[in-house]
Design a protein around this motif. Structure first.
Motif, PDB file in Angstrom:
ATOM      1  N   SER B  87      10.589 -41.320 -25.542  1.00  0.00           N
ATOM      2  CA  SER B  87      10.063 -41.773 -26.832  1.00  0.00           C
ATOM      3  C   SER B  87       9.382 -40.645 -27.605  1.00  0.00           C
ATOM      4  CB  SER B  87       9.073 -42.917 -26.617  1.00  0.00           C
ATOM      5  OG  SER B  87       7.986 -42.458 -25.826  1.00  0.00           O
ATOM      6  N   ALA B  88       9.090 -39.555 -26.942  1.00  0.00           N
ATOM      7  CA  ALA B  88       8.344 -38.491 -27.617  1.00  0.00           C
ATOM      8  C   ALA B  88       9.248 -37.492 -28.328  1.00  0.00           C
ATOM      9  CB  ALA B  88       7.466 -37.761 -26.611  1.00  0.00           C
ATOM     10  N   TRP B  89      10.371 -37.147 -27.707  1.00  0.00           N
ATOM     11  CA  TRP B  89      11.186 -36.054 -28.229  1.00  0.00           C
ATOM     12  C   TRP B  89      12.488 -36.568 -28.821  1.00  0.00           C
ATOM     13  CZ3 TRP B  89       9.434 -31.155 -28.601  1.00  0.00           C
ATOM     14  CH2 TRP B  89       8.326 -30.790 -27.827  1.00  0.00           C
ATOM     15  N   THR B  90      12.860 -36.011 -29.957  1.00  0.00           N
ATOM     16  CA  THR B  90      14.165 -36.305 -30.560  1.00  0.00           C
ATOM     17  C   THR B  90      14.789 -34.994 -31.026  1.00  0.00           C
ATOM     18  OG1 THR B  90      13.331 -38.421 -31.365  1.00  0.00           O
ATOM     19  CG2 THR B  90      15.394 -37.633 -32.322  1.00  0.00           C
ATOM     20  N   PHE B  91      16.053 -34.812 -30.673  1.00  0.00           N
ATOM     21  CA  PHE B  91      16.789 -33.619 -31.096  1.00  0.00           C
ATOM     22  C   PHE B  91      17.974 -34.055 -31.965  1.00  0.00           C
ATOM     23  CE2 PHE B  91      14.798 -32.815 -27.042  1.00  0.00           C
ATOM     24  CZ  PHE B  91      14.237 -31.558 -27.189  1.00  0.00           C
ATOM     25  N   ASN B  92      18.120 -33.439 -33.101  1.00  0.00           N
ATOM     26  CA  ASN B  92      19.255 -33.709 -33.977  1.00  0.00           C
ATOM     27  C   ASN B  92      19.960 -32.403 -34.302  1.00  0.00           C
ATOM     28  OD1 ASN B  92      19.311 -36.641 -34.976  1.00  0.00           O
ATOM     29  ND2 ASN B  92      17.151 -36.077 -35.167  1.00  0.00           N
ATOM     30  N   LEU B  93      21.269 -32.444 -34.309  1.00  0.00           N
ATOM     31  CA  LEU B  93      22.052 -31.299 -34.757  1.00  0.00           C
ATOM     32  C   LEU B  93      23.156 -31.819 -35.663  1.00  0.00           C
ATOM     33  CD1 LEU B  93      22.608 -28.257 -34.598  1.00  0.00           C
ATOM     34  CD2 LEU B  93      24.124 -28.719 -32.665  1.00  0.00           C
ATOM     35  N   ASN B  94      23.146 -31.377 -36.909  1.00  0.00           N
ATOM     36  CA  ASN B  94      24.153 -31.811 -37.888  1.00  0.00           C
ATOM     37  C   ASN B  94      24.989 -30.620 -38.320  1.00  0.00           C
ATOM     38  OD1 ASN B  94      22.765 -34.172 -37.703  1.00  0.00           O
ATOM     39  ND2 ASN B  94      22.019 -34.166 -39.815  1.00  0.00           N
ATOM     40  N   TYR B  95      26.268 -30.867 -38.461  1.00  0.00           N
ATOM     41  CA  TYR B  95      27.176 -29.834 -38.951  1.00  0.00           C
ATOM     42  C   TYR B  95      28.070 -30.458 -40.001  1.00  0.00           C
ATOM     43  CZ  TYR B  95      31.316 -26.839 -39.110  1.00  0.00           C
ATOM     44  OH  TYR B  95      32.358 -26.053 -39.535  1.00  0.00           O
ATOM     45  N   ASP B  96      28.188 -29.799 -41.114  1.00  0.00           N
ATOM     46  CA  ASP B  96      29.215 -30.220 -42.059  1.00  0.00           C
ATOM     47  C   ASP B  96      29.811 -29.000 -42.721  1.00  0.00           C
ATOM     48  OD1 ASP B  96      28.167 -29.979 -45.015  1.00  0.00           O
ATOM     49  OD2 ASP B  96      26.496 -30.777 -43.853  1.00  0.00           O
ATOM     50  N   ARG B  97      31.060 -29.145 -43.075  1.00  0.00           N
ATOM     51  CA  ARG B  97      31.790 -28.042 -43.689  1.00  0.00           C
ATOM     52  C   ARG B  97      32.639 -28.612 -44.797  1.00  0.00           C
ATOM     53  NH1 ARG B  97      35.538 -23.246 -42.017  1.00  0.00           N
ATOM     54  NH2 ARG B  97      37.367 -23.759 -43.257  1.00  0.00           N
ATOM     55  N   ARG B  98      32.634 -27.908 -45.921  1.00  0.00           N
ATOM     56  CA  ARG B  98      33.451 -28.348 -47.049  1.00  0.00           C
ATOM     57  C   ARG B  98      34.358 -27.211 -47.474  1.00  0.00           C
ATOM     58  NH1 ARG B  98      34.479 -31.849 -50.707  1.00  0.00           N
ATOM     59  NH2 ARG B  98      35.085 -31.240 -52.791  1.00  0.00           N
ATOM     60  N   ASP B  99      35.644 -27.543 -47.627  1.00  0.00           N
ATOM     61  CA  ASP B  99      36.607 -26.581 -48.154  1.00  0.00           C
ATOM     62  C   ASP B  99      36.747 -26.822 -49.650  1.00  0.00           C
ATOM     63  OD1 ASP B  99      37.149 -25.545 -45.596  1.00  0.00           O
ATOM     64  OD2 ASP B  99      38.522 -27.199 -45.203  1.00  0.00           O
ATOM     65  N   SER B 100      36.553 -25.779 -50.418  1.00  0.00           N
ATOM     66  CA  SER B 100      36.637 -25.908 -51.877  1.00  0.00           C
ATOM     67  C   SER B 100      37.829 -25.116 -52.386  1.00  0.00           C
ATOM     68  CB  SER B 100      35.347 -25.377 -52.506  1.00  0.00           C
ATOM     69  OG  SER B 100      35.377 -25.536 -53.904  1.00  0.00           O
ATOM     70  N   TYR B 101      38.610 -25.753 -53.221  1.00  0.00           N
ATOM     71  CA  TYR B 101      39.821 -25.116 -53.729  1.00  0.00           C
ATOM     72  C   TYR B 101      39.904 -25.376 -55.221  1.00  0.00           C
ATOM     73  CZ  TYR B 101      44.743 -23.855 -54.111  1.00  0.00           C
ATOM     74  OH  TYR B 101      45.917 -23.248 -54.458  1.00  0.00           O
ATOM     75  N   PHE B 102      40.229 -24.355 -55.980  1.00  0.00           N
ATOM     76  CA  PHE B 102      40.353 -24.513 -57.434  1.00  0.00           C
ATOM     77  C   PHE B 102      41.476 -23.623 -57.929  1.00  0.00           C
ATOM     78  CE2 PHE B 102      39.435 -23.747 -61.862  1.00  0.00           C
ATOM     79  CZ  PHE B 102      39.032 -24.984 -62.310  1.00  0.00           C
ATOM     80  N   ASN B 103      42.477 -24.244 -58.530  1.00  0.00           N
ATOM     81  CA  ASN B 103      43.621 -23.484 -59.036  1.00  0.00           C
ATOM     82  C   ASN B 103      44.357 -24.351 -60.050  1.00  0.00           C
ATOM     83  OD1 ASN B 103      45.815 -21.890 -59.509  1.00  0.00           O
ATOM     84  ND2 ASN B 103      46.414 -21.659 -57.371  1.00  0.00           N
TER      85      ASN B 103
END
Lengths: 281, 607
Positions: B87-103
């Motif tokens: 109840s004392a400790w919480t660990f979070n790890l988030n990863y996100d990646r976005r590919d951006s394309y413009f043409n």
């Protein structure tokens, strides 16, 4: 406003403060008493995420959970009707524990409250497994779209803030419980909540672009979606620039395509660390 | 991605589901335009993965791993890991990646091609073991990689260049939060570093027009931009029986340093005549201080009267300097030459100070409320970019008022409206309006039997006089929604219709000195239909959106449809098929038009 007449302001603040009244205190009815008539509800609540969270805080918190949300129940125990119990808990019941959601306080940030939106319009009480976290009746973008349809429709525009085929979650940028927490302070920086993701545009810059520094991203971009590329508020880039820039040198021949896109040369529209004309990033 | 399972007791409750499949895609028309809008491609797709541990009996340990979007078919990928051993400790790890394309082939931005990705990691360690305090450490790392291809203007011609992106941000935040004090306090101290080492490269030596004899023979930079951003935040809130106060303060002091050299070299007449190289050898720095705060207060005065007061303050000061030299290096074909030097010693400032105040009074009845109030503010902005710049120093006062009312009937119907009027006494930018009028009306109705309906109107007018820019802006948006849901939620549908008419006229000064008009005109109709039902063992979901813009600026029309059918299989399996249809057609050009169909098969297993 010049902020020189501070004494009247202080009086305006202090006078209502002295009207604070002490809160009532009553002996609670325990959960076991409620379970005598509502055994299924009590059991599923206690096993659910809301009940477990209460138990983690303290056994006493869980024990008085029913009355915390549904109000004093002594009369209801004596005479079980729907008229002497709060079937639909008011926001004050939620805030009695979730006081850290201070931004959703009905007095200071009232927009949702006074338009009839209450905690349980978006959240579920936790009598059974919630469809989404934290104790939400649906994903945030679905819930928000219930009222904010026009904003939701903007995510369907050709150039929009999307994660593939899905729109961003509203809560990625908006602080629904008010603006007293981090959200407003990010807004106070450069670019608001946009730079949380677009970190390369955080600034400061040696040669800043004034609108970005003063008004943020929304002077040029529509955040939800646009019919124009790059979520711009104008289709022709030169129109957007010329609305502010009135002293453009005459060699800029707008009949030629590359002059209609000012960014062809002035690439660093968010600010430059190298060139006062914003020719380089 | 690799998953390391935590060491938790066996025979506890592990649940989860995994859904993955393949998507096919068929695009006719401009595929680059389609990818610029949606970023989707053909390929494998992890639709959803979720693994969770929840104890069967009392216990606070938790484990959750979620991931979706991986495989190449979607432009966004996400992974969330949460581990709570007690109840004392919480660990979070988030990863996100976005590919951006413009043409794109049309529009002013055609010619700029971008293909980059931004990956964000966030780690959060929270200690909740004290009764009065909660402590958190948040670590963030953001990285942008990829390329941007764009024209380089040099020697009165445009040459193709590539920018190889190399940008990152690292941040650590320590957060302390009270839990049981009468006043809820949050203190945050963060330290961030932003670094940028973008590199240039020529994408060819010939100018775009293909006829100019001069060639691009060197395009290079070793510049490095670095900024350190320590930020302190303090937030406090008190909620009493009849009084609420919430306030926040932030202080940030930013140091920016930029060093390095950039070279742009051209061969005159293909190098036969000689070479000219532009060299920027500069050291730049800036110091920015940001102080910001706000205070919100509300008082229940009794008898249904509520008083609200709020104020915001922001003061940003920035001083910048740049020293070094800009060189023009001329050389003959044999390599002999000389330099023309232009020493640089510039300094600039950019200061912004904002103050706003707002007072509002509300009276609440049993099922109605009315409110009204006023707001006022000042803005002082001054800036000077270079020593020779005359600079700007502008102050503005603004004020306004608002009135509103809401009414609800047994929570089955509610109507609310608000009118707001504001004025600016002076202007910072010439596009700032002098007057703004805004009216919002919204009706929500629960009609019974599962039916509900909403209607909304929002209209806005703003302008400023011709002595500024002759701004004339109008925006009208209307819409309604009708929906129905069965009592058990198995069947339902909804229909939305929205229309937005927006016109903005702004007087401009053309480069030749003549007067012109910038007109932006949007006339957008959005129709949406969505529904879900169950036909025997098959669950069906559909969503269709029709867009049509008949405004004069850049009219277009598009369709967007999705149908998904899911069939429950044995042992927790589910098979679903989906089909998407997307079209985009511009009225003035066809180069960026497309018709895209996308369909896929997803197999899901719940365990």
């Amino acid at each position: 406003m010049k902020f020189k007449t501070t004494i009247p302001w202080i009086l305006v603040i202090l006078l209502p403060a002295v009207m604070i009244l002490a809160q009532d205190t009553k002996e609670p009815i325990g959960m076991d008493t409620c379970a005598m008539c509502h055994p299924d509800v009590v059991e599923s609540f206690a096993k659910g995420p809301h009940g477990r969270a209460m138990a983690a805080r303290s056994k006493a918190t869980l024990e008085r959970a029913c009355e915390t949300c549904h109000g004093p129940a002594a009369a209801h125990v004596d005479n079980p009707t729907t008229k002497n119990i709060n079937r639909h808990p008011a926001p004050a019941a939620c805030l009695s524990c979730h006081s850290q959601q201070s931004g959703f306080m009905s007095l200071t940030t009232p927009a949702h409250i006074r338009k009839g939106v209450e905690c349980l319009d978006c959240h579920v009480p936790g009598h059974k497994a919630p469809p989404a976290k934290p104790l939400l009746a649906a994903e945030p973008r679905v819930l928000c779209a219930t009222c904010h349809r026009q904003e939701a429709a903007q995510f369907e525009l050709p150039f929009a803030h999307r994660e593939g085929s899905k729109p961003f979650e509203c809560t990625d940028c908006h602080s629904l419980h008010g603006t007293t927490h981090q959200g407003s302070l990010l807004q106070a920086g450069n670019g608001g909540s946009c730079i949380g993701c677009h970190t390369e545009k955080a600034g400061p810059f040696i040669y800043p672009h004034p609108p970005r520094e003063v008004n943020g991203c929304l002077d040029c971009h529509q955040p939800h979606g646009s019919v124009n590329p790059a979520l711009l508020i104008r289709h022709r880039v030169s129109d957007l620039c010329l609305e502010c820039h009135t002293n453009v040198p005459s060699f800029h021949d707008l009949t030629k395509k590359h002059y209609r896109n000012c960014q062809t040369c002035h690439v660093a529209v968010h600010g430059s660390n190298h060139d006062p004309r914003l020719f380089e990033d | 991605m690799a998953v390391v399972c935590p060491l938790l007791p066996r025979a506890q409750q592990w649940t989860g589901d995994v859904g993955g499949g393949y998507t096919w895609q068929n695009v006719s028309g401009n595929e680059n335009s389609y990818r610029s809008q949606y970023g989707e491609q053909q390929g494998f797709l992890l639709d959803d993965f979720h693994l969770a541990y929840t104890p069967q009996k009392d216990g606070s340990e938790r484990f959750s791993l979620k991931a979706w979007g991986f495989g190449g078919a979607e432009p966004d990928q996400h992974a969330l890991l949460m581990f709570r051993p007690n109840s004392a400790w919480t660990f979070n790890l988030n990863y996100d990646r976005r590919d951006s394309y413009f043409n794109l082939d049309t529009g002013n931005l055609g010619g700029n091609h971008a293909d980059w990705n931004i990956a964000r990691w966030t780690g959060n360690v929270r200690y909740d073991g004290w009764s009065a305090l909660r402590l958190s450490l948040v670590l963030r790392y953001v990285r942008r990689d990829g390329t941007v291809d764009r024209p380089l203007y040099g020697l009165a011609e445009f040459y193709p260049m590539r920018v190889n992106l190399d940008e990152n941000m690292k941040e650590a935040t320590l957060r302390l939060e009270t839990k049981t004090f009468p006043v809820h306090i949050i203190f945050e101290q963060s330290q961030a570093r932003y670094e940028r080492e973008d590199r240039w490269a020529p994408l060819g030596s010939q100018a775009y027009d293909g006829t100019d004899p001069d060639v691009l023979n060197r395009l290079e930079t070793n510049r490095k931009d670095k900024q350190d951003v320590p930020t302190t935040r303090l937030m406090a809130a008190y909620r009493g029986h009849r009084m609420e106060i919430a306030g926040a303060f932030m202080y940030s002091s930013i140091d920016l340093h930029s060093t390095g050299t950039a070279w742009q070299g051209f061969g005159i007449g293909g190098g036969q005549t000689g070479t000219v190289t532009y060299i920027d050898d500069l050291i730049s720095s800036a110091q920015q201080d940001v102080k910001a705060g706000n205070l919100h207060m509300g008082f229940d005065l009794g008898a249904g009267w509520i008083l609200r007061l709020s104020g915001d303050y922001r003061n940003t000061t920035a001083d910048s300097s740049q020293i070094g030299e800009r060189l023009i290096r001329l050389a003959n074909p044999a390599g002999w030459g000389f330099d023309l030097s232009d020493p640089v010693n510039e300094s600039g400032v950019f200061d912004v100070k904002d103050q706003t105040g707002r007072v509002e009074i509300e009276h609440r009845g049993t099922n109605w409320s009315v409110w009204g109030g006023g707001f006022t503010g000042t803005r002082d902005v001054s800036w000077r970019r270079t020593n020779s710049d005359t600079g700007e120093n502008v102050s503005r006062d603004s004020n306004g008022y608002l009135v509103g009312a809401s009414w609800s009937f047994n929570r089955s119907m509610s109507l609310n409206g608000e009118y707001e009027h504001g004025t600016f006494e002076q202007y910072i930018f010439r596009t700032d309006p002098e007057k703004v009028d805004r009216l919002t009306l919204r009706l929500r109705s629960n009609l019974g039997g599962g039916w509900d309906a909403t209607a909304r109107i929002r209209t806005e007018r703003s302008d400023n006089p011709s002595s500024v820019s002759g701004l004339n802006h109008s925006s009208d948006a209307f819409g309604f929604t009708v929906g129905w849901n069965s009592k058990d939620g198995t069947n339902g549908f909804g229909f939305d219709a929205d229309q937005t008419d927006l016109t903005t006229d702004t007087g401009i000064v053309l480069p030749n000195g003549g007067a012109g008009l910038s007109r932006y005109d949007l006339n957008l109709v959005t129709l949406g239909l969505h529904g879900h039902t169950q036909l025997g063992p098959v669950r069906l979901f559909g969503n269709f959106v029709r867009l049509r813009d008949e405004g004069r600026s850049w009219p277009m029309r598009s369709w967007n449809g999705l149908v998904r059918a899911a069939l429950e299989g044995p042992k927790g399996t589910e098979f679903s098929l989906f089909a998407q249809y997307r079209t985009y057609h511009q009225s003035k050009n066809t180069l960026d038009d497309f018709n895209a169909t996308r369909y896929g098969l997803i197999i899901r297993w719940r365990f």
